[in-house]
Structures are given as structure tokens and as C-alpha cells.
Design an enzyme around this catalytic site. Structure first.
Site, short mmCIF file in Angstrom:
data_model
loop_
_atom_site.label_atom_id
_atom_site.label_comp_id
_atom_site.label_asym_id
_atom_site.label_seq_id
_atom_site.Cartn_x
_atom_site.Cartn_y
_atom_site.Cartn_z
CE LYS A 1 -2.95 0.59 3.59
NZ LYS A 1 -2.97 1.85 4.37
NE ARG B 1 6.29 6.55 0.73
CZ ARG B 1 5.45 6.35 1.75
NH1 ARG B 1 4.35 5.64 1.57
NH2 ARG B 1 5.69 6.85 2.95
N GLY C 1 -4.80 7.66 5.38
CA GLY C 1 -3.90 8.58 6.08
C GLY C 1 -2.68 8.92 5.24
NE ARG D 1 -5.26 8.40 11.03
CZ ARG D 1 -4.58 7.51 10.31
NH1 ARG D 1 -5.17 6.94 9.27
NH2 ARG D 1 -3.35 7.21 10.62
CD GLN E 1 0.69 8.22 7.15
OE1 GLN E 1 0.16 9.06 7.89
NE2 GLN E 1 0.10 7.10 6.81
CG ASP F 1 0.89 0.20 9.59
OD1 ASP F 1 0.53 1.07 10.41
OD2 ASP F 1 1.24 0.47 8.42
CE LYS G 1 -0.01 4.38 13.06
NZ LYS G 1 0.74 5.12 12.04
NE ARG H 1 -4.87 0.11 13.26
CZ ARG H 1 -4.21 0.25 12.12
NH1 ARG H 1 -2.89 0.34 12.13
NH2 ARG H 1 -4.86 0.30 10.98
NE ARG I 1 -2.46 -1.83 8.64
CZ ARG I 1 -2.18 -2.24 7.39
NH1 ARG I 1 -2.31 -3.50 7.07
NH2 ARG I 1 -1.76 -1.37 6.49
#
Ligand code: S3P
Length: 436
Positions: free
Chosen positions: A22, A27, A95, A123, A169, A316, A343, A347, A391
């Protein structure tokens, strides 16, 4: 509402390949879009998050064609060729897209507005907006969160920036803006974070010097269109790595073509400390990224204290690592992972809520969790909430391998943001999960 029902299954096994990465797919579209000439991206992840990046680039005037489900042709418009989007750019749940596009659009001559879904609108964006303002950009957030409003036409200057958190990021957003700045841009990180931007920008011909935790980008005159190969996503493979450890039969489980960038593979180090047996087979290079096949053997795991320096390298993977720890013998301690709270969901809270239903003893910490593994025992079943987080949903589907009763997982539509086809693929190796 979409719901997974996962039934305990007998031993799993066989071989699978997971979809493309991902982070790298986002990118690839962005850099190819501002390159000169045509680029071809193979192994592209056609998930909702990456399709949001694709639509955004198209709205900014880049022609992108998906000639095959995972093969994309991008006609680069050059660094100065983007044009104002006709409407607000909707980044959905992504994100990475909203952060990286904020960097890219801060350097353009036109205005932009970026929004997202309910989760993305909560976020933190100031972590990106602040350094971009230091570079001379006009970026506004609403109380720290999206919508992000950018007024274009400001000349940017390179900065030397100390990141307060180890975030790829934020680092990438600054480096992307730095492509357009006067003078070099340097980003110094407090710890290692994924370096896909640095590697890929180099392959597009940009000079990026890396010295320990610092990356220094020299603004180029152009990026050169090229062929890119996207490896399988380690973060998607992670669900099957843990599934294999807690549920594989005698032959183990083979996972092919997994990206093994060392800034992403903290989970392997942590699992090995827990006693995991994972073979790395046929290590090779895929474009600018290392890949290999993994053979995962069922292993008796023991609880560990996760070293803090491994946290950003596995950021992650904590939801599924918590599942592994729940199946281990003894206690596992995770601290220094406060980023998990911002996230796609909180989480730590989301996993704790699910564990409470399944009967896994745990203690919530402000920056992590203490888990009391159940060793060889099964845990219970029941209905849990994914909180709309892909996730969390996939992690509890994996947990079903060690449950004594079915686990129902609510709100799973967002699995498609990173892993379209997860359920079908999981069933091919014997995980009994379906959407009801
Ligand atoms: C990503 C960086 C990480 C990660 C996210 C993808 C990227 O976020 O959690 O899923 O592609 O750069 P942070 O930079 O916020 O740690």
C-alpha cells in the site's frame, strides 16, 4: 453493515501471495504523476486507499490507466504540470494519501482542499502542516484535523526539520514539498521509519542522501518516468504470518513475494524473540525493495517485552501481534506505542475491547498493552467490533484459529482499503472466514 463470521478451523496450510504494498503503491502514483514521461507500475495494490490516490492524481490532471487489475500506466505531467482539481479531494480512509498529498499540494501554484471519511477527519494533520508552514506554505487545518485547506502560489524554502515522532508519512510529506523548495530539505527522525519515499525518489533520479536517521533531499529539475515493481505488502502478509504460527499444519504455510524492507520488518524480530520459526527463502530484489518468500511453521510462542526501538518498525502490525501474544505462554508487554491511538482507530482500545469479549486477560496502558497469553488453551468466541478499522477486522479473523466458538466481527467494509479479497485468500489456506 458488513460482518465477518470466522469459525475455528483445523490446521491451515498451502501457499499464497499477498497483494501489492500500500505505501509503495501510493508513492508510485504520486511520483510517476509528476515525472516527465510514461511510467508503468506493476503489482499495484488496487485497494480503496490507493484508488483514492489514483482519483486524486487524475483530478489534478494526470492521465492514469489501469490496463490490468494490478498494472497501471501513468502519463507524467512533469513537476509543474499539475492543475487545480475541479473539486475537493476526498482521500477516503487513507492517512498516507492525505499526508503525502498535503506535502505535494503545498508546493503548487493553485489552491486545494483535502477531506476524508469519518475516521480520517479525526486524524492529526498539524504534524504535517507545521513543518510545511515553516517551508513557507499556506496550509490550514480545522483545529488540527481535516479539512486541510491549502492556498497555492507560495515559494517554498528547504528546511532542516527535527520530527517529534517517527512518522514516515510526515517525513515523506516534507520531502515531497522539498522537491519544489529552494535549497535542500533535511528531515531528522527520532527513530527509524519506513524509507520507501527515499528509495523510490532515488529511482526517479532525485538525489536523497541518507545518513543514519537523517534524509536530505536536493531539489531536482525533473523526475524521470520509469518502470516500477511493487512487492507484496509485508503488513498484509503479517496476518498470514501469525495465522501460520498459531494454526499451520505439519507443512507450514508458504507466503510468496513479501516485501522485506528492513524499516518494515520489526514484526519478524519480535515474533522470533517469541520463539517463532519463520524461514526466509529466495531473498531477492524487486525494484528498489528487497523481497523474499516466507515459510511459517506452527510455533509455541512465549510472551516477551517488546523493545521500544522495534515499535516504529512494526507500527501497523500491533493488532495482529497482540493476537500472537494472546496465544503465547506468559506475559507480553508493549510500551512506547502511543501512535497506535491515532491510526484508523484507537488500536489499543479496539483490540482491548475485542479481547474483553474473547476472554483474553489484558491491561490497557496509555502507550501500549500488557497481555496475559493463554498458551495452548483456546479462547472464547463472540461478537466484536472492528471500529471500521481494516487491521482490527483481519486480526480477529486470524484469532478465530484459536477460538473455541465463532467470532463475529462487525463493520468490516474497510478491509478493502488495504486488502481487497482478504476473505477469499484466507479461505484458500483453510481459515474459515466469510462475510454474512
Ligand atoms: C505509512 C506510514 C505509517 C503507517 C501507515 C503507512 C506510510 O504511518 O502507519 O500505515 O505509507 O508512510 P505514520 O507515518 O503515521 O507512522
Amino acid at each position: 453493515m458488513r460482518i465477518f463470521e470466522a469459525h475455528p478451523s483445523r490446521a491451515i496450510g498451502g501457499s499464497i501471495a499477498v497483494p501489492g504494498d500500500k505505501s509503495i503503491s501510493h508513492r508510485a502514483l504520486m511520483f510517476a504523476g509528476i515525472a516527465d514521461g510514461r511510467s508503468e507500475v506493476q503489482g499495484f495494490l488496487a485497494s480503496e486507499d490507493c484508488l483514492a490516490s489514483m482519483r486524486a492524481m487524475q483530478m489534478l490532471g494526470v492521465s492514469i490507466e489501469r490496463v490490468e487489475p494490478t498494472r497501471v500506466i501513468v502519463e507524467g505531467v512533469g513537476m509543474r504540470g499539475l492543475r487545480r482539481a475541479p473539486e475537493v479531494l476526498d482521500m477516503g480512509n487513507a492517512g498516507t494519501a492525505i499526508r503525502l498529498f498535503t506535502g505535494l499540494l503545498s508546493a503548487q501554484s493553485f489552491d486545494s482542499t483535502l477531506v476524508g471519511d469519518e475516521s480520517l477527519m479525526k486524524r492529526p494533520m498539524e504534524r504535517v502542516a507545521k513543518p510545511l508552514r515553516e517551508m513557507g506554505a499556506d496550509v490550514r487545518t480545522r483545529g488540527g484535523t481535516p479539512p486541510v485547506e491549502i492556498t497555492g502560489g507560495h515559494a517554498l524554502r528547504g528546511i532542516d526539520y527535527q520530527l517529534p515522532v517517527a512518522s514516515a508519512q510526515v517525513k515523506s510529506a516534507i520531502l515531497i514539498a522539498g522537491l519544489y523548495a529552494e535549497g535542500p530539505t533535511q528531515v531528522n527522525s527520532p527513530a527509524v521509519s519506513r524509507d520507501h519515499s527515499e528509495r523510490m525518489l532515488r529511482s526517479f533520479g532525485v538525489r536523497v542522501d541518507v545518513d543514519g536517521l537523517s534524509a536530505r533531499l536536493h531539489p531536482p529539475t525533473m523526475l524521470h518516468g520509469q518502470r516500477l515493481q511493487v512487492p507484496g505488502d509485508f503488513s498484509s502478509a503479517a496476518f498470514f504470518i501469525v495465522a501460520g504460527l498459531i494454526g499451520a499444519g505439519a507443512q507450514g504455510l508458504l507466503i510468496e513475494n513479501v516485501g522485506l524492507n528492513p524499516s518494515r520488518t520489526g514484526l519478524l524480530d519480535i515474533l522470533r524473540r517469541m520463539g517463532a520459526e519463520i524461514d526466509i527463502l529466495r531473498p531477492r530484489q524487486s525494484g528498489s525493495e528487497p523481497v523474499a518468500d516466507l515459510r511459517v511453521h506452527r510455533s509455541d510462542l512465549v510472551g516477551v517485552t517488546v523493545p521500544r526501538e522495534l515499535v516504529p518498525l512494526a507500527i501497523d502490525e500491533f493488532p495482529v501481534l497482540f493476537v500472537a501474544a494472546a496465544c503465547a505462554r506468559g506475559e507480553t508487554w508493549v510500551t512506547g506505542a502511543e501512535e497506535l491511538r491515532v491510526k484508523e482507530s484507537d488500536r489499543i482500545a479496539a483490540m482491548a475491547a475485542g479481547f474483553a469479549t474473547l476472554g483474553v486477560k489484558h491491561e490497557v496502558l496509555p502507550d501500549g498493552m500488557r497481555l496475559f497469553g493463554i498458551g495452548g488453551e483456546p479462547f472464547g468466541g463472540g461478537e466484536i467490533d472492528s471500529f471500521g478499522d481494516h487491521r482490527i477486522a483481519m486480526s480477529f479473523a486470524v484469532a478465530s484459529l484459536r477460538a473455541r466458538a465463532p467470532i463475529r466481527i462487525r463493520d468490516v467494509a474497510n478491509v478493502a482499503t488495504s486488502f481487497p479479497g482478504f476473505g477469499e485468500l484466507a479461505r484458500t489456506i483453510g481459515i474459515d472466514v466469510r462475510e454474512i
